[in-house]
Design an enzyme around this catalytic site. Structure first.
Site, short mmCIF file in Angstrom:
data_model
loop_
_atom_site.label_atom_id
_atom_site.label_comp_id
_atom_site.label_asym_id
_atom_site.label_seq_id
_atom_site.Cartn_x
_atom_site.Cartn_y
_atom_site.Cartn_z
N ILE A 141 100.04 50.15 37.63
CA ILE A 141 101.14 49.19 37.44
C ILE A 141 100.84 48.15 36.36
O ILE A 141 101.74 47.48 35.89
CB ILE A 141 101.57 48.44 38.74
CG1 ILE A 141 100.37 48.03 39.56
CG2 ILE A 141 102.58 49.21 39.55
CD1 ILE A 141 100.71 46.97 40.61
N ASN A 149 85.19 51.72 38.71
CA ASN A 149 84.49 50.48 39.07
C ASN A 149 83.91 50.67 40.46
O ASN A 149 84.64 50.97 41.40
CB ASN A 149 85.45 49.29 39.05
CG ASN A 149 86.00 49.05 37.65
OD1 ASN A 149 85.29 49.17 36.66
ND2 ASN A 149 87.28 48.70 37.57
N GLN A 180 85.78 46.19 40.98
CA GLN A 180 86.59 47.01 41.89
C GLN A 180 87.46 46.10 42.76
O GLN A 180 86.96 45.16 43.39
CB GLN A 180 85.71 47.90 42.78
CG GLN A 180 86.54 48.86 43.63
CD GLN A 180 85.69 49.86 44.42
OE1 GLN A 180 84.46 49.81 44.41
NE2 GLN A 180 86.36 50.76 45.12
N HIS A 201 88.71 55.55 43.07
CA HIS A 201 89.67 55.98 42.05
C HIS A 201 89.02 56.02 40.69
O HIS A 201 88.08 55.27 40.41
CB HIS A 201 90.89 55.05 42.03
CG HIS A 201 90.55 53.59 41.90
ND1 HIS A 201 90.13 52.84 42.98
CD2 HIS A 201 90.55 52.74 40.85
CE1 HIS A 201 89.90 51.60 42.59
NE2 HIS A 201 90.13 51.51 41.28
N HIS A 210 90.02 55.67 36.64
CA HIS A 210 91.03 55.28 35.65
C HIS A 210 90.97 56.29 34.51
O HIS A 210 89.89 56.55 33.96
CB HIS A 210 90.72 53.91 35.07
CG HIS A 210 90.71 52.78 36.06
ND1 HIS A 210 91.72 51.84 36.12
CD2 HIS A 210 89.82 52.42 37.02
CE1 HIS A 210 91.46 50.95 37.07
NE2 HIS A 210 90.30 51.28 37.63
P1 AMP Z 1 90.02 48.56 40.22
O1 AMP Z 1 89.91 47.18 39.65
O2 AMP Z 1 89.11 49.55 39.54
O3 AMP Z 1 89.87 48.57 41.72
O4 AMP Z 1 91.47 49.08 39.86
C1 AMP Z 1 92.57 48.85 40.66
C2 AMP Z 1 93.77 49.18 39.82
O5 AMP Z 1 94.86 49.42 40.68
C3 AMP Z 1 94.21 48.08 38.85
O6 AMP Z 1 94.18 48.58 37.52
C4 AMP Z 1 95.63 47.73 39.30
O7 AMP Z 1 96.48 47.44 38.23
C5 AMP Z 1 96.03 49.01 40.04
N1 AMP Z 1 97.05 48.88 41.06
C6 AMP Z 1 97.10 47.98 42.08
N2 AMP Z 1 98.16 48.20 42.87
C7 AMP Z 1 98.80 49.29 42.35
C8 AMP Z 1 99.98 50.02 42.71
N3 AMP Z 1 100.71 49.68 43.78
N4 AMP Z 1 100.34 51.07 41.95
C9 AMP Z 1 99.62 51.41 40.86
N5 AMP Z 1 98.49 50.77 40.46
C10 AMP Z 1 98.10 49.72 41.19
#
Ligand code: AMP
Length: 113
Positions: free
Chosen positions: A40, A93, A100, A106, A108
């Site tokens: 998002i 992360n 994280q 997950h 990216h």
């Molecule tokens: P991390 O910081 O590696 O845990 O990445 C989490 C990622 O999830 C971030 O890039 C957010 O922008 C993304 N994110 C959080 N909520 C959502 C959502 N509902 N749909 C899609 N991406 C999301």
């Protein structure tokens, strides 16, 4: 050596809700084991998050619990192919201090193709 995560898996995390279809996501590809959807807050022209449906907190937890790590990497390639990407970054992360925010493992997928 892979160590057990200090964080316990919380089924209320946002990605688990996406897996369970409790909240919507812009899905790129899904099968019974994995799901890929657009981030998002995109950090590149294409920014997709790719997750296994297995309940695991982070990279090391995934390695501990998964019976088939290769399947997940094949799925990532399917996503890149589906989006016709040939130049991209894969990033994960592991741990709060590494940035994280969501504690469901997950990767990216970032590309400016
Ligand atoms: P991390 O910081 O590696 O845990 O990445 C989490 C990622 O999830 C971030 O890039 C957010 O922008 C993304 N994110 C959080 N909520 C959502 C959502 N509902 N749909 C899609 N991406 C999301």
């Amino acid at each position: 050596m892979v160590s057990e995560s200090e964080i316990k898996y919380n089924t209320n995390n946002i990605f688990n809700k996406i897996i369970k279809k409790q909240i919507e996501a812009n899905i790129v590809l899904e099968d019974d084991k994995c799901i890929a959807f657009y981030d998002i807050v995109p950090q590149a022209k294409t920014h997709v998050l790719i997750i296994p449906k297995l309940e695991c907190v982070d990279f090391e937890d995934f390695l501990l619990k998964s019976q088939d790590v290769g399947y997940f990497f094949d799925f990532i390639l399917k996503v890149a192919n589906k989006l016709s990407l040939s130049h991209y970054q894969l990033k994960t992360n592991k741990g709060q201090k590494a940035g994280q925010e969501v504690f469901h493992f997950h990767v990216h997928l970032l590309s400016n193709d």
